[in-house]
Every structure is written in C-alpha cells, then in structure tokens.
Design a protein around this motif. Structure first.
Motif, PDB file in Angstrom:
ATOM      1  N   UNK A   3       0.837  -1.208   0.000  1.00  0.00           N
ATOM      2  CA  UNK A   3       0.000   0.000   0.000  1.00  0.00           C
ATOM      3  C   UNK A   3       0.870   1.256   0.000  1.00  0.00           C
ATOM      4  N   UNK A   4       1.961   1.218   0.758  1.00  0.00           N
ATOM      5  CA  UNK A   4       2.870   2.371   0.808  1.00  0.00           C
ATOM      6  C   UNK A   4       3.502   2.615  -0.561  1.00  0.00           C
ATOM      7  N   UNK A   5       3.855   1.541  -1.267  1.00  0.00           N
ATOM      8  CA  UNK A   5       4.431   1.689  -2.605  1.00  0.00           C
ATOM      9  C   UNK A   5       3.448   2.353  -3.562  1.00  0.00           C
ATOM     10  N   UNK A   6       2.182   1.966  -3.458  1.00  0.00           N
ATOM     11  CA  UNK A   6       1.152   2.569  -4.313  1.00  0.00           C
ATOM     12  C   UNK A   6       1.043   4.064  -4.026  1.00  0.00           C
ATOM     13  N   UNK A   7       1.062   4.453  -2.753  1.00  0.00           N
ATOM     14  CA  UNK A   7       0.966   5.864  -2.389  1.00  0.00           C
ATOM     15  C   UNK A   7       2.186   6.643  -2.877  1.00  0.00           C
ATOM     16  N   UNK A   8       3.358   6.048  -2.720  1.00  0.00           N
ATOM     17  CA  UNK A   8       4.585   6.702  -3.183  1.00  0.00           C
ATOM     18  C   UNK A   8       4.551   6.905  -4.688  1.00  0.00           C
ATOM     19  N   UNK A   9       4.113   5.889  -5.404  1.00  0.00           N
ATOM     20  CA  UNK A   9       4.012   5.974  -6.864  1.00  0.00           C
ATOM     21  C   UNK A   9       3.023   7.056  -7.287  1.00  0.00           C
ATOM     22  N   UNK A  10       1.902   7.140  -6.581  1.00  0.00           N
ATOM     23  CA  UNK A  10       0.889   8.147  -6.895  1.00  0.00           C
ATOM     24  C   UNK A  10       1.420   9.555  -6.629  1.00  0.00           C
ATOM     25  N   UNK A  11       2.161   9.719  -5.524  1.00  0.00           N
ATOM     26  CA  UNK A  11       2.733  11.028  -5.195  1.00  0.00           C
ATOM     27  C   UNK A  11       3.755  11.457  -6.239  1.00  0.00           C
ATOM     28  N   UNK A  12       4.584  10.516  -6.686  1.00  0.00           N
ATOM     29  CA  UNK A  12       5.584  10.816  -7.713  1.00  0.00           C
ATOM     30  C   UNK A  12       4.912  11.202  -9.026  1.00  0.00           C
ATOM     31  N   UNK A  13       3.856  10.477  -9.394  1.00  0.00           N
ATOM     32  CA  UNK A  13       3.132  10.772 -10.634  1.00  0.00           C
ATOM     33  C   UNK A  13       2.472  12.148 -10.562  1.00  0.00           C
ATOM     34  N   UNK A  14       1.950  12.489  -9.388  1.00  0.00           N
ATOM     35  CA  UNK A  14       1.291  13.788  -9.218  1.00  0.00           C
ATOM     36  C   UNK A  14       2.289  14.934  -9.345  1.00  0.00           C
ATOM     37  N   UNK A  15       3.456  14.774  -8.750  1.00  0.00           N
ATOM     38  CA  UNK A  15       4.481  15.827  -8.832  1.00  0.00           C
ATOM     39  C   UNK A  15       4.996  15.985 -10.259  1.00  0.00           C
ATOM     40  N   UNK A  16       5.132  14.874 -10.974  1.00  0.00           N
ATOM     41  CA  UNK A  16       5.578  14.949 -12.366  1.00  0.00           C
ATOM     42  C   UNK A  16       4.530  15.635 -13.233  1.00  0.00           C
ATOM     43  N   UNK A  17       3.252  15.304 -13.016  1.00  0.00           N
ATOM     44  CA  UNK A  17       2.170  15.924 -13.789  1.00  0.00           C
ATOM     45  C   UNK A  17       2.120  17.421 -13.526  1.00  0.00           C
ATOM     46  N   UNK A  18       2.354  17.822 -12.285  1.00  0.00           N
ATOM     47  CA  UNK A  18       2.360  19.233 -11.925  1.00  0.00           C
ATOM     48  C   UNK A  18       3.488  19.978 -12.628  1.00  0.00           C
ATOM     49  N   UNK A  19       4.655  19.342 -12.696  1.00  0.00           N
ATOM     50  CA  UNK A  19       5.793  19.954 -13.381  1.00  0.00           C
ATOM     51  C   UNK A  19       5.518  20.104 -14.874  1.00  0.00           C
ATOM     52  N   UNK A  20       4.942  19.062 -15.466  1.00  0.00           N
ATOM     53  CA  UNK A  20       4.679  19.088 -16.907  1.00  0.00           C
ATOM     54  C   UNK A  20       3.570  20.070 -17.266  1.00  0.00           C
ATOM     55  N   UNK A  21       2.725  20.390 -16.307  1.00  0.00           N
ATOM     56  CA  UNK A  21       1.612  21.307 -16.581  1.00  0.00           C
ATOM     57  C   UNK A  21       2.066  22.752 -16.683  1.00  0.00           C
ATOM     58  N   UNK A  22       3.293  23.040 -16.272  1.00  0.00           N
ATOM     59  CA  UNK A  22       3.803  24.409 -16.352  1.00  0.00           C
ATOM     60  C   UNK A  22       3.997  24.797 -17.814  1.00  0.00           C
ATOM     61  N   UNK A  23       3.945  26.106 -18.133  1.00  0.00           N
ATOM     62  CA  UNK A  23       4.102  26.556 -19.523  1.00  0.00           C
ATOM     63  C   UNK A  23       5.414  26.075 -20.121  1.00  0.00           C
ATOM     64  N   UNK A  24       5.357  25.660 -21.379  1.00  0.00           N
ATOM     65  CA  UNK A  24       6.547  25.103 -22.026  1.00  0.00           C
ATOM     66  C   UNK A  24       7.240  26.097 -22.944  1.00  0.00           C
ATOM     67  N   UNK A  25       6.663  27.308 -23.070  1.00  0.00           N
ATOM     68  CA  UNK A  25       7.261  28.210 -24.049  1.00  0.00           C
ATOM     69  C   UNK A  25       8.642  28.675 -23.645  1.00  0.00           C
ATOM     70  N   UNK A  26       8.982  28.532 -22.335  1.00  0.00           N
ATOM     71  CA  UNK A  26      10.312  28.920 -21.892  1.00  0.00           C
ATOM     72  C   UNK A  26      11.277  27.733 -21.883  1.00  0.00           C
ATOM     73  N   UNK A  27      10.808  26.614 -22.390  1.00  0.00           N
ATOM     74  CA  UNK A  27      11.689  25.450 -22.513  1.00  0.00           C
ATOM     75  C   UNK A  27      12.212  24.989 -21.176  1.00  0.00           C
ATOM     76  N   UNK A  28      13.507  24.697 -21.138  1.00  0.00           N
ATOM     77  CA  UNK A  28      14.118  24.154 -19.925  1.00  0.00           C
ATOM     78  C   UNK A  28      14.057  25.132 -18.774  1.00  0.00           C
ATOM     79  N   UNK A  29      14.030  26.433 -19.080  1.00  0.00           N
ATOM     80  CA  UNK A  29      13.979  27.428 -18.003  1.00  0.00           C
ATOM     81  C   UNK A  29      12.739  27.232 -17.150  1.00  0.00           C
ATOM     82  N   UNK A  30      11.621  26.936 -17.817  1.00  0.00           N
ATOM     83  CA  UNK A  30      10.373  26.701 -17.094  1.00  0.00           C
ATOM     84  C   UNK A  30      10.487  25.476 -16.211  1.00  0.00           C
TER      85      UNK A  30
END
Length: 510
Positions: free
Chosen positions: A199-226
């Motif tokens: 169960x802990x592994x599932x929660x950790x995986x979900x937290x990692x996926x959420x943080x990655x999705x949040x990062x990817x949701x940021x504007x991409x027009x600034x490329x790596x700077x964003x």
C-alpha cells in the motif's frame, strides 16, 4: 544416511561468471543410496543429486524418526515450484503427514504404494505415541515454510490446507495448540506487514506521478527554463554525499527485505498454455516485490539524468554531476552496489553523455574509477571481485555498518536466469536435476543473508521523500532528451531534427 550439504560446500560457485557451469549439473552420474531404502533418490559422493518428484516430496515430510535437513527444506521449497504449485505441494505434504501419523513410516522403507495398506495399521496406543513424536516435527516444517516463504500463503488454497493440518495437530495437546497459535499469528503478522508495504508503494508511486504531472503542466514556451524553475534537485536539499548515500541505502535495504526468495524462481515459471485454470499461476503476484525493486533502480537512474539535464546554468549542471559522482563513491564504500550502478547508468544515458560543455567543467577522475569498478567486460570481473571483498567483510563484521552488502540486482537476476536456462531441470531419465537446485539455493541463500541486515543509519525524511517522489522524466525519454537539448543546443543536423520533433510533439501534447 547420506547428508544434504551446507551451501558453503556443494557445487562450484557461480560467481566467477555467467556461463561457467559445473558439468555435473548436466549429467546423471549418481547412484542410488544403498544405506537407506529411498526409492527414487540418487546420490553421488554422499550428495543428493537427483530424484523423482514424488520421492523428493517424501524426503521433505518428517516422520517419527526423521526430520529433513534445513538446507534441503529451503532448496526444495524454493525450487519445487518449477514442477508443482505451492498449494499442490502443501496438499501433498498434508496428506503424507496425516498418513505418517496414522500408519507409521512406510516411506522410510521406500514403498509409497504401501501407504494405504490397512495391514500396516497398528494399535491405537502405538499410533498415539507415534503421532506425538511426529506432530512437533510437522509443526517445525510448517514453521520454516511460513517464516521463509510467507508469500506462498497469500493463496487461499494454501491457507485452507494449513488450517486443516494445524487444527488436526493442535486438537490433542495444549502445547501443540499454543505452537499452532504462534505459527498462525506470526504468519498473519508477516502478511499484514507485506500488505502495508505494498500500500505504501502505491501511495509513493501516486505522489511521484502527481508531482511529475504538476511539473509538466507548467508553460513550455520557456523550454528548460520553465522546468528548472519548478524543479528542485537533491543538491538543494542536502549537499553532503555521505548522508545521501546513507538514505539510498535505507531505501535499498527496505526494498530488499520484502523480496521473497521464491520470487527469483517464480520469475522463471511459464504458465502452461494448455492449463485452463486461470486462477493458478496467473493470479498470484509472481514477483511483485522483485519488480518494484527493479523499478526503483530505473527511477534512481532517470532521477540522476533528470537532475543533471534540467538546470539551465552550465555551472549548476556541473555541480550536480560532481555531487552524484561523490554520492556514488560513498555508495561503493558502504557496499551499496545497486545505487552505485544506478547512478552510473543515469550519468551514461545519452541525454547526459552528450552534454560535452558540462562534462568539460567536471573533474572526471573519480567517475572513471567508479566506471572501472562496474565495467561490464569479462562478465563484470571487477565488480564481482569487489562484491566478494564486501561479502568477506560482512562475514567478519563487528558492526551493522560493515555487514551491508547490496548487490547490483539486475546482474544477480541475470546470473540466476542463466543458471536456470543453462542447466536442465530434468535429466534425460526424467528425474529432477537436484544438483542444479543446490546451486540455485546457494545463491539465493546468500541474498537472504544480505537482505536481513538492519540499516544502521539515521533516516532523513526530507531526503527520502525527494528520492522517492521527485519528478523524473522517464516514460519515453522525450522530456529528458528535450531538457538536454534546451541545456546544450543541438550540435549537428540530426540533433536539430530530433530537437524540432521533440518540441513539436511536446507542444501538440503528443
């Protein structure tokens, strides 16, 4: 009686290299044991090397005057699943145990056919005496099974057979009832802890996926700077390589501790396409904890690559590179070869290796030494030498710190895979090639010793949380490659085309 050998003896070590096999594993040079009437078991130089599956099962089950050697119990329970499902073996053990209590010890006479012979029935008093001799031995066998292979008992069929047999054993004596209760409680405790871990592994995986999705949701027009603006790397949390190496070791040892020895064998088991019982091998989690550990290695590799590629400033990227090199060196000193190899793998990924301007700012002498230690040539000869040294240190250690041995896990699996594939499980005679299973058990037994080491280092929750949940570009490599091109522009037409393609697909959401 011919004795089962300790793992330190037996067949030759497999550690000198994949593909180096003991020739006896292929040949039935065995002879029947003459000093015991074990029908179907064959020995060579007082060493069990082959037998029929039925005889090997009989050899597992205790009687009034016999208890199997512990190395045999481990070896057979580990390897038998290549031939018989654990719940089927348990049902057979229950049947034989019951018959032994009722009828005496006919299989010790090498005549399984007489197990059901009513003429072998003795008087009730003799049967009771014999039963009292056998009961504690059966309980001991079940205890060893539930303690060493608890995951087998996640199968309802296993639990049903276990319950039937233990109830029968505990029905006649208060001492046995207490022992049965302790066995059941210990098993349920281990299975509960396993469930909580999953169960802990599932929660950790979900937290990692959420943080990655949040990062990817940021504007991409600034490329790596964003990406860089929204990405906090490990160096900003802790700049001490030794502390990070300690936290990596915490994660490694925890995940190792949940891998059941049977997972190494079950990973090789192929479901029979003619088997219509979909609830048998397809339903249990054959190697879920082993898979989770491999996933951890991949995550660490991609995290290293991500944190090197994302920063905009070349100076920062160089600092991150040097920091991870120092972490890898500390992992080597601890004996944590898995994290060491994951870091090296991350730094050797093409998005990182192409950063020539960044590498020019890095003092690479330490990295070159580490790469030499993990050089794959000559079947990882240098690494295997270091592993033997760490193992020897562990055997003579006075502290938990010195006992730590965390192998390069993918290579361990590869070794076991080649042992399984390179050596036949059945001889031409149809007998089980038990010499192969001695060697398989020897290697898994060494792993079992390593995984039991308690981590002596203090936990740092902030570092652990970052290692387990920080955003990592890994799914298809597109985001990681784009970050690399944004950090250091394309150098040739091929890289320019690749860069344009990546930007186009990213903007279009492909």
């Amino acid at each position: 009686m011919p004795q089962t050998p300790p793992f330190s003896g037996g067949s030759q070590s497999f550690g000198s290299g994949v593909g180096v096999y003991n020739k006896n594993l292929y040949q039935n040079q065995s002879v029947p044991s003459k000093d015991e009437g074990y029908a179907g078991l064959y020995y060579h130089d007082n060493h069990l090397v082959s037998g029929s599956l039925e005889a090997l099962i009989h050899h597992l089950v205790p009687t009034a005057d016999y208890y199997p050697d512990r190395t045999y119990i481990f070896t057979f329970l580990l390897s038998s699943r290549l031939f018989i499902r654990p719940h089927e073996l348990m049902a057979r053990v229950c049947q034989l145990s019951t018959e032994n209590q009722r009828l005496g010890d006919p299989q010790r006479l090498g005549d399984p056919q007489r197990l059901g012979d009513p003429q072998r029935l003795g008087d009730p008093q003799a049967d009771m005496t014999r039963s009292r001799k056998i009961a504690p031995k059966i309980l001991q066998l079940l205890t060893e099974w539930t303690e060493t292979f608890p995951y087998d008992f996640r199968d309802e069929r296993m639990m049903r057979s276990l319950k039937e047999l233990t109830q029968r054993l505990g029905s006649g004596d208060e001492v046995y009832r207490k022992a049965v209760g302790q066995l059941s409680q210990g098993l349920m405790r281990r299975l509960t802890v396993l469930g909580q871990y999953e169960e802990a592994l599932v929660k950790i995986s979900a937290a990692a996926a959420e943080r990655l999705a949040s990062l990817k949701a940021k504007p991409h027009h600034q490329g790596a700077a964003s990406s860089s603006a929204g990405h906090r790397d490990l160096l900003s949390i802790c700049n001490d390589p030794f502390t990070v190496a300690q936290q990596l070791t915490h994660i490694e040892l925890e995940r190792l501790s949940y891998i059941g020895p049977e997972e190494f064998v079950q990973a090789f088991v192929q479901k029979d396409p003619l088997d219509n019982d979909k609830s048998c091998f397809s339903d249990h989690k054959k190697a879920s904890n082993l898979d989770a550990y491999v996933d951890w290695f991949n995550r660490l590799s991609f995290m290293v690559a991500t944190e090197i590629c994302v920063p905009v400033k070349k100076k920062h990227r160089a600092r991150v590179m040097e920091f991870y090199i120092d972490v890898a060196r500390e992992c080597f000193n601890i004996g944590n070869f898995n994290s060491l190899m994951a870091i090296i793998s991350g730094m050797n990924m093409s998005p990182v290796s192409r950063l020539k301007k960044t590498w020019a700012k890095v003092k690479t002498a330490k990295f070159d030494i580490l790469e030499h230690q993990m050089d794959p040539s000559s079947n990882f000869y240098n690494y295997r030498t270091s592993l033997r040294g760490a193992t020897q240190r562990s055997l003579t250690a006075n502290s938990s710190r010195e006992k730590i041995v965390i192998p390069f896990f993918s290579l361990l699996i590869k070794d076991l895979y080649f042992l399984n594939e390179g050596c036949t499980s059945r001889l031409q005679s149809g007998l089980v090639n038990f010499e192969k299973f001695w060697e398989l058990a020897k290697q898994v037994s060494e792993f079992m010793t390593w995984k039991k080491v308690e981590c002596p280092f203090e936990k740092d929750r902030r570092i652990l949380q970052h290692l387990l949940t920080a955003p990592v570009f890994s799914e298809d490599g597109k985001a990681l490659c784009l970050a690399s091109y944004e950090s250091e522009g394309p150098e040739n037409n091929m890289e320019k085309d690749r860069w344009k393609s990546l930007r186009s697909s990213l903007l279009s959401g492909v």
